[in-house]
Design a protein around this motif. Structure first.
Motif, mmCIF file in Angstrom:
data_model
loop_
_atom_site.group_PDB
_atom_site.id
_atom_site.type_symbol
_atom_site.label_atom_id
_atom_site.label_comp_id
_atom_site.label_asym_id
_atom_site.label_seq_id
_atom_site.Cartn_x
_atom_site.Cartn_y
_atom_site.Cartn_z
ATOM 1 N N GLU A 17 54.078 24.587 25.192
ATOM 2 C CA GLU A 17 55.162 25.474 24.749
ATOM 3 C C GLU A 17 54.779 26.207 23.459
ATOM 4 O O GLU A 17 55.090 27.388 23.295
ATOM 5 N N GLU A 18 54.101 25.518 22.565
ATOM 6 C CA GLU A 18 53.659 26.134 21.316
ATOM 7 C C GLU A 18 52.635 27.224 21.591
ATOM 8 O O GLU A 18 52.654 28.296 20.967
ATOM 9 N N ARG A 21 54.415 30.394 22.736
ATOM 10 C CA ARG A 21 55.106 31.095 21.651
ATOM 11 C C ARG A 21 54.127 31.881 20.773
ATOM 12 O O ARG A 21 54.352 33.050 20.457
#
Length: 152
Positions: A17-18, A21
């Motif tokens: 997820e990081e 982003r």
């Protein structure tokens, strides 16, 4: 200048997820490489790459596609070594880089630990738990790498 690409060794990656982003912010492409399907964001920049379940199939795909404009996210020391030889930047999930100066000692430590584990008959612990600090360090490290690539 070509757009940076982030190659994620996804099967045991706690920071997917990081990656999404930071990649979105830097307009980088992402390839999430695994032996089984993972859900990825709907984005023209993020693609899932499912390889065969053959031994090291995901590693082989990543190593073959790594190069000077790629960032490889992996905890696999031997894959990191292959990608460094291809000119890629390699980060562990905790943000620590694998580089020419550290890869030799990482491989040696891996071999020693493998020998120690073999003599313990499965007794012992794995790596320390993944922490919020690890996640934060990873975010900062990936951002720094992509900023540097954007200038180069």
């Amino acid at each position: 200048m070509t757009t940076p690409i982030i190659l994620v060794d996804a099967d045991a990656c706690p920071v997917k997820e990081e990656v999404y982003r930071v990649a979105e912010r830097h307009k980088a492409h992402v390839r999430v490489v695994s032996n089984s399907p993972f859900r990825v964001p709907v984005s023209e920049r993020v693609k899932r790459v499912v390889v065969s379940d053959g031994f090291d199939a995901a590693d082989d795909w990543i190593a073959q596609n790594a190069g000077p404009r790629s960032v490889v996210i992996t905890a696999d020391i031997l894959l990191a070594e292959r990608c460094l030889k291809a000119g890629a930047t390699v980060l562990r999930h905790d943000g620590k880089p694998f580089d020419a100066a550290s890869i030799g000692s990482a491989i040696a430590t891996r071999a020693i630990m493998e020998d120690l584990r073999a003599g313990m008959d499965g007794v012992g612990s794995g790596p320390p738990p993944f922490s919020k600090a690890d996640r934060s360090n990873f975010l900062q490290a990936l951002d720094r790498v992509l900023v540097r690539m954007g200038r180069g």
